[in-house]
Write a protein that holds these residues in place. Structure first.
Motif, PDB file in Angstrom:
ATOM      1  N   ASP A 133       0.824  -1.202   0.000  1.00  0.00           N
ATOM      2  CA  ASP A 133       0.000   0.000   0.000  1.00  0.00           C
ATOM      3  C   ASP A 133       0.866   1.264   0.000  1.00  0.00           C
ATOM      4  O   ASP A 133       0.402   2.345  -0.338  1.00  0.00           O
ATOM      5  CB  ASP A 133      -1.020  -0.002   1.152  1.00  0.00           C
ATOM      6  CG  ASP A 133      -0.394  -0.319   2.497  1.00  0.00           C
ATOM      7  OD1 ASP A 133       0.813  -0.638   2.533  1.00  0.00           O
ATOM      8  OD2 ASP A 133      -1.106  -0.248   3.507  1.00  0.00           O
ATOM      9  N   LEU A 134       2.120   1.123   0.377  1.00  0.00           N
ATOM     10  CA  LEU A 134       3.078   2.216   0.249  1.00  0.00           C
ATOM     11  C   LEU A 134       4.231   1.710  -0.620  1.00  0.00           C
ATOM     12  O   LEU A 134       4.720   0.607  -0.396  1.00  0.00           O
ATOM     13  CB  LEU A 134       3.635   2.612   1.628  1.00  0.00           C
ATOM     14  CG  LEU A 134       2.710   3.418   2.560  1.00  0.00           C
ATOM     15  CD1 LEU A 134       3.256   3.403   3.978  1.00  0.00           C
ATOM     16  CD2 LEU A 134       2.556   4.839   2.063  1.00  0.00           C
ATOM     17  N   PRO A 135       4.661   2.484  -1.606  1.00  0.00           N
ATOM     18  CA  PRO A 135       5.749   2.012  -2.485  1.00  0.00           C
ATOM     19  C   PRO A 135       7.100   2.113  -1.764  1.00  0.00           C
ATOM     20  O   PRO A 135       7.872   3.033  -1.996  1.00  0.00           O
ATOM     21  CB  PRO A 135       5.669   2.965  -3.677  1.00  0.00           C
ATOM     22  CG  PRO A 135       5.055   4.217  -3.128  1.00  0.00           C
ATOM     23  CD  PRO A 135       4.171   3.819  -1.988  1.00  0.00           C
ATOM     24  N   ARG A 136       7.368   1.120  -0.917  1.00  0.00           N
ATOM     25  CA  ARG A 136       8.514   1.219  -0.011  1.00  0.00           C
ATOM     26  C   ARG A 136       9.846   1.380  -0.751  1.00  0.00           C
ATOM     27  O   ARG A 136      10.652   2.242  -0.392  1.00  0.00           O
ATOM     28  CB  ARG A 136       8.557  -0.014   0.890  1.00  0.00           C
ATOM     29  CG  ARG A 136       9.756  -0.037   1.824  1.00  0.00           C
ATOM     30  CD  ARG A 136       9.628  -1.097   2.902  1.00  0.00           C
ATOM     31  NE  ARG A 136      10.802  -1.103   3.764  1.00  0.00           N
ATOM     32  CZ  ARG A 136      11.792  -1.984   3.667  1.00  0.00           C
ATOM     33  NH1 ARG A 136      11.767  -2.916   2.731  1.00  0.00           N
ATOM     34  NH2 ARG A 136      12.823  -1.923   4.489  1.00  0.00           N
ATOM     35  N   ASP A 137      10.069   0.549  -1.764  1.00  0.00           N
ATOM     36  CA  ASP A 137      11.361   0.598  -2.455  1.00  0.00           C
ATOM     37  C   ASP A 137      11.615   1.978  -3.045  1.00  0.00           C
ATOM     38  O   ASP A 137      12.709   2.531  -2.938  1.00  0.00           O
ATOM     39  CB  ASP A 137      11.424  -0.457  -3.556  1.00  0.00           C
ATOM     40  CG  ASP A 137      11.467  -1.860  -2.974  1.00  0.00           C
ATOM     41  OD1 ASP A 137      11.738  -1.974  -1.762  1.00  0.00           O
ATOM     42  OD2 ASP A 137      11.212  -2.826  -3.711  1.00  0.00           O
ATOM     43  N   LEU A 138      10.563   2.515  -3.639  1.00  0.00           N
ATOM     44  CA  LEU A 138      10.675   3.836  -4.250  1.00  0.00           C
ATOM     45  C   LEU A 138      10.935   4.906  -3.186  1.00  0.00           C
ATOM     46  O   LEU A 138      11.808   5.761  -3.331  1.00  0.00           O
ATOM     47  CB  LEU A 138       9.358   4.129  -4.992  1.00  0.00           C
ATOM     48  CG  LEU A 138       9.347   5.323  -5.928  1.00  0.00           C
ATOM     49  CD1 LEU A 138      10.255   5.047  -7.115  1.00  0.00           C
ATOM     50  CD2 LEU A 138       7.908   5.574  -6.412  1.00  0.00           C
ATOM     51  N   LEU A 139      10.176   4.809  -2.105  1.00  0.00           N
ATOM     52  CA  LEU A 139      10.309   5.801  -1.035  1.00  0.00           C
ATOM     53  C   LEU A 139      11.693   5.760  -0.401  1.00  0.00           C
ATOM     54  O   LEU A 139      12.254   6.777  -0.013  1.00  0.00           O
ATOM     55  CB  LEU A 139       9.240   5.569   0.040  1.00  0.00           C
ATOM     56  CG  LEU A 139       7.820   5.973  -0.346  1.00  0.00           C
ATOM     57  CD1 LEU A 139       6.792   5.337   0.592  1.00  0.00           C
ATOM     58  CD2 LEU A 139       7.682   7.501  -0.313  1.00  0.00           C
ATOM     59  N   LEU A 140      12.243   4.537  -0.288  1.00  0.00           N
ATOM     60  CA  LEU A 140      13.527   4.383   0.405  1.00  0.00           C
ATOM     61  C   LEU A 140      14.726   4.558  -0.536  1.00  0.00           C
ATOM     62  O   LEU A 140      15.867   4.482  -0.092  1.00  0.00           O
ATOM     63  CB  LEU A 140      13.614   3.009   1.071  1.00  0.00           C
ATOM     64  CG  LEU A 140      12.729   2.779   2.301  1.00  0.00           C
ATOM     65  CD1 LEU A 140      13.007   1.401   2.888  1.00  0.00           C
ATOM     66  CD2 LEU A 140      12.960   3.840   3.377  1.00  0.00           C
ATOM     67  N   ALA A 141      14.447   4.810  -1.819  1.00  0.00           N
ATOM     68  CA  ALA A 141      15.528   4.832  -2.806  1.00  0.00           C
ATOM     69  C   ALA A 141      16.654   5.792  -2.424  1.00  0.00           C
ATOM     70  O   ALA A 141      17.829   5.494  -2.593  1.00  0.00           O
ATOM     71  CB  ALA A 141      14.974   5.176  -4.180  1.00  0.00           C
ATOM     72  N   GLU A 142      16.288   6.941  -1.884  1.00  0.00           N
ATOM     73  CA  GLU A 142      17.297   7.952  -1.546  1.00  0.00           C
ATOM     74  C   GLU A 142      17.539   8.031  -0.047  1.00  0.00           C
ATOM     75  O   GLU A 142      18.069   9.023   0.442  1.00  0.00           O
ATOM     76  CB  GLU A 142      16.825   9.328  -2.041  1.00  0.00           C
ATOM     77  CG  GLU A 142      16.419   9.377  -3.500  1.00  0.00           C
ATOM     78  CD  GLU A 142      17.624   9.597  -4.402  1.00  0.00           C
ATOM     79  OE1 GLU A 142      18.417  10.511  -4.102  1.00  0.00           O
ATOM     80  OE2 GLU A 142      17.781   8.838  -5.374  1.00  0.00           O
ATOM     81  N   GLU A 143      17.105   7.013   0.682  1.00  0.00           N
ATOM     82  CA  GLU A 143      17.130   7.088   2.140  1.00  0.00           C
ATOM     83  C   GLU A 143      18.550   7.203   2.690  1.00  0.00           C
ATOM     84  O   GLU A 143      19.466   6.543   2.223  1.00  0.00           O
ATOM     85  CB  GLU A 143      16.465   5.840   2.726  1.00  0.00           C
ATOM     86  CG  GLU A 143      16.254   5.882   4.208  1.00  0.00           C
ATOM     87  CD  GLU A 143      17.293   5.124   5.020  1.00  0.00           C
ATOM     88  OE1 GLU A 143      17.358   5.370   6.228  1.00  0.00           O
ATOM     89  OE2 GLU A 143      18.047   4.322   4.447  1.00  0.00           O
ATOM     90  N   SER A 144      18.717   8.091   3.666  1.00  0.00           N
ATOM     91  CA  SER A 144      19.994   8.187   4.353  1.00  0.00           C
ATOM     92  C   SER A 144      19.738   8.457   5.833  1.00  0.00           C
ATOM     93  O   SER A 144      19.142   9.471   6.194  1.00  0.00           O
ATOM     94  CB  SER A 144      20.814   9.333   3.750  1.00  0.00           C
ATOM     95  OG  SER A 144      21.839   9.698   4.628  1.00  0.00           O
ATOM     96  N   GLU A 145      20.103   7.519   6.678  1.00  0.00           N
ATOM     97  CA  GLU A 145      19.901   7.617   8.120  1.00  0.00           C
ATOM     98  C   GLU A 145      18.485   8.052   8.503  1.00  0.00           C
ATOM     99  O   GLU A 145      18.293   8.911   9.365  1.00  0.00           O
ATOM    100  CB  GLU A 145      20.931   8.550   8.747  1.00  0.00           C
ATOM    101  CG  GLU A 145      22.324   7.928   8.720  1.00  0.00           C
ATOM    102  CD  GLU A 145      23.403   8.893   9.165  1.00  0.00           C
ATOM    103  OE1 GLU A 145      23.067   9.961   9.696  1.00  0.00           O
ATOM    104  OE2 GLU A 145      24.575   8.553   8.978  1.00  0.00           O
ATOM    105  N   GLY A 146      17.512   7.491   7.819  1.00  0.00           N
ATOM    106  CA  GLY A 146      16.130   7.736   8.195  1.00  0.00           C
ATOM    107  C   GLY A 146      15.460   8.851   7.432  1.00  0.00           C
ATOM    108  O   GLY A 146      14.255   9.032   7.521  1.00  0.00           O
ATOM    109  N   LYS A 147      16.233   9.633   6.693  1.00  0.00           N
ATOM    110  CA  LYS A 147      15.628  10.720   5.920  1.00  0.00           C
ATOM    111  C   LYS A 147      15.422  10.275   4.476  1.00  0.00           C
ATOM    112  O   LYS A 147      16.330   9.754   3.845  1.00  0.00           O
ATOM    113  CB  LYS A 147      16.534  11.955   5.957  1.00  0.00           C
ATOM    114  CG  LYS A 147      15.894  13.163   5.272  1.00  0.00           C
ATOM    115  CD  LYS A 147      16.720  14.410   5.470  1.00  0.00           C
ATOM    116  CE  LYS A 147      16.004  15.621   4.877  1.00  0.00           C
ATOM    117  NZ  LYS A 147      16.740  16.859   5.144  1.00  0.00           N
TER     118      LYS A 147
END
Lengths: 405, 155
Positions: free
Chosen positions: A294-308
């Motif tokens: 229900d949330l596009p996790r991979d896409l959302l986390l693509a640029e993730e750095s230390e939680g941001k």
């Protein structure tokens, strides 16, 4: 007003984050949003029904709402009720703490046969999650694939006698289901050798209290590592029971196929000694969790750095780190992320915060949850500490009761 | 009386209880709740009463926030003669064999350094029916009462 923060997911990682934020800055407005009408996520629907001590952490979370000014918005689905972009527009910061609720699939031929059940699906049914499917027939010889703590929880629940569930919050129909399961033998298999198994030693020791089982541990091997040796000693100490239900621990087995015509009848494994086929009446997989979609996790986390993830968008807990680590690990995670958010947040007084959520028709709030909680704990039957309300409709009805009087 | 409520916590439950105990006692005493991870054993003081609140984690081990403190007690070997403490454990009897292993270890370390324990080591059981504070508040009052007679007196 020092800022408005929305946390998506009112489970342990979201609640610990709210706690850390409000401890540092009590003037923040922190709103916890959940898909379900009730808070606490995995503490309510994932922590085993017979681990009430572990669930005691929810007393800390209750305090968030009762004394620290956090607000609960239940029965809100991101995507259909509000979008993530809506929330980002309304709040100074949005944090994804939605966990990982989908079972990782057993990606081998036959992994989708009937009679193959994910641990998450099964435990949600056992713990009466409102979206759970009916409890399935496992037959006399279920086989568990995986040997992390989730697998051990499942093993323990299935192996317990009705008396051993006293004090739990296992519901009436799951209790009847367990009593009528007809399970004769449970085999639990792990890919790694026993010394590297993912379970915690304390979880193995707990199995030593089971009265209705005979436990065999095959091929546990040896180790020079002192921590790993504790695991082997705990396993060895299990081989004393004389109960009617047989449990067999196996190690070093990598599943390569589930075999059967329309329903799982055996699992074929690869091991150092070659291939081996273990017959079974059902396969229970406990090999990790993925995002439900229900949330596009991979896409959302693509640029993730230390939680941001992006400006004003963060993630914590399992949603960020993957399905590893215990409840207190999420607490440590939350403390670090809270500090980061507090240094970065730039409060914008034109943002309207919860007005967006207030406009939705069927949300529940903390006082609504309190009515549900009271109804569940007011009059439990002997041997139980709670009777869960099991449907969304009944939850919503109870949550609304006060308002309509 | 000066009172420090020192807590060792992993999930935050012991932290919450320590803060509750501090709030309960602060009407009549100077009370501070301090995480053991922020407390230097060199700062123990014979004129202060120490109320230790400690959980157990893993296989009967000290919780994360108490571990650096325990390591310092062992490596720096401070002389705690004349220091008085009471200790309250938070455990879970589901884990029978290791129930309250953390506070037991902590009390033994304190006593080994010469500190004096006031009262018994009390344990709350998270799998029991009692609320932790319902046991901890009377315990704290009792230890404070005992300390009235000892703190500030020659050891």
């Amino acid at each position: 007003m020092t800022g408005q923060i929305a946390i998506i997911g009112a489970g342990p990682s979201g609640c610990f984050l709210a706690q850390a934020l409000l401890k540092s800055d009590p003037a923040l407005q922190v709103d916890l949003i959940d898909r379900l009408p009730v808070p606490y996520g995995l503490v309510r629907y994932g922590v085993a029904a017979d681990h009430q001590g572990t669930k005691a952490v929810s007393r800390q979370f209750a305090r968030l709402f009762e004394r620290q000014g956090a607000r609960f918005f239940g029965n809100v689905s991101i995507g259909s009720d509000v979008t993530l972009d809506d929330l980002r527009g309304a709040y100074d910061a949005v944090v994804l703490a939605a966990g990982l609720s989908a079972d990782r699939a057993l990606a081998v031929p036959g992994g989708d046969l009937g009679g193959v059940f994910g641990a998450g699906k099964l435990t949600r049914a056992l713990y009466e999650h409102p979206e759970a499917e009916a409890l399935p027939q496992l037959g006399p010889r279920p086989l568990i694939v995986g040997n992390g703590n989730v697998a051990i929880d499942l093993l323990r629940l299935l192996a317990k006698t009705p008396e051993e569930l006293e004090g739990s919050d296992l519901g009436h129909s799951p209790t009847d289901w367990l009593a009528a399961s007809g399970i004769e033998e449970i085999t639990i298999t792990g890919r790694s050798p026993a010394a590297a198994a993912k379970f915690d030693t304390v979880m193995i020791k707990e199995l030593g209290k089971l009265g209705g089982v005979t436990i065999r541990v095959l091929g546990a091997g040896e180790t020079d590592d002192p921590q790993a040796r504790k695991k082997l000693e705990a396993l060895a100490a299990l081989e004393e029971g004389e109960g009617p239900r047989r449990i067999t621990f196996r190690f070093g087995l990598t599943p390569i196929a589930v075999e059967g015509d329309s329903r799982a009848e055996a699992v074929r494994f690869a091991s150092d000694a070659g291939e081996e086929v273990l017959p079974c009446s059902s396969v229970l997989t406990a090999i990790g969790f993925d995002a439900p979609g229900d949330l596009p996790r991979d896409l959302l986390l693509a640029e993730e750095s230390e939680g941001k993830l992006a400006e004003g968008l963060y993630a914590t807990g399992w949603f960020r780190r993957g399905p590893r680590g215990t409840i207190p690990d999420n607490r440590a995670d939350a403390k670090e992320l809270a500090e980061r958010i507090l240094t970065e947040i730039a409060p914008d007084t034109t943002k309207t915060g919860a007005a967006l959520l207030g406009a939705l028709p069927d949300t529940t709030d903390y006082s609504g949850w309190s009515r549900i909680d009271n109804a569940e704990t007011a009059n439990p039957p002997p041997g139980r500490c709670r009777v869960k309300i099991t449907t969304r409709e009944d939850m919503l009805r109870l949550a609304r009761e006060e308002e309509t009087q | 009386m000066n009172i420090n409520v020192l807590y060792g916590t992993e999930t935050g439950n012991a932290e919450m209880l320590a803060e509750d105990i501090a709030a309960e006692l602060e009407a009549n005493h100077e009370v501070t709740a301090i995480n053991l991870s922020d407390f230097d054993p060199a700062n123990f003081d014979a004129d202060t009463l120490y109320l230790l609140v400690c959980s157990t984690y893993g296989d009967g081990e000290l919780p994360a926030s108490a571990q650096p403190f325990a390591e310092k007690l062992e490596s720096e070997q401070p002389d705690l003669t004349g220091v008085h403490f009471g200790i309250f454990g938070m455990g879970d009897s589901e884990y029978e064999e290791t129930f309250n292993g953390g506070p037991k270890t902590l009390a033994e370390l304190m006593i080994a350094r010469g500190a004096s324990q006031l009262g018994d080591r009390i344990a709350h059981d998270a799998s029991g029916t009692d609320m932790a504070e319902d046991i901890a508040f009377p315990w704290a009052e009792q230890i404070v009462g005992m300390a009235d007679e000892t703190i500030g007196q020659a050891a």
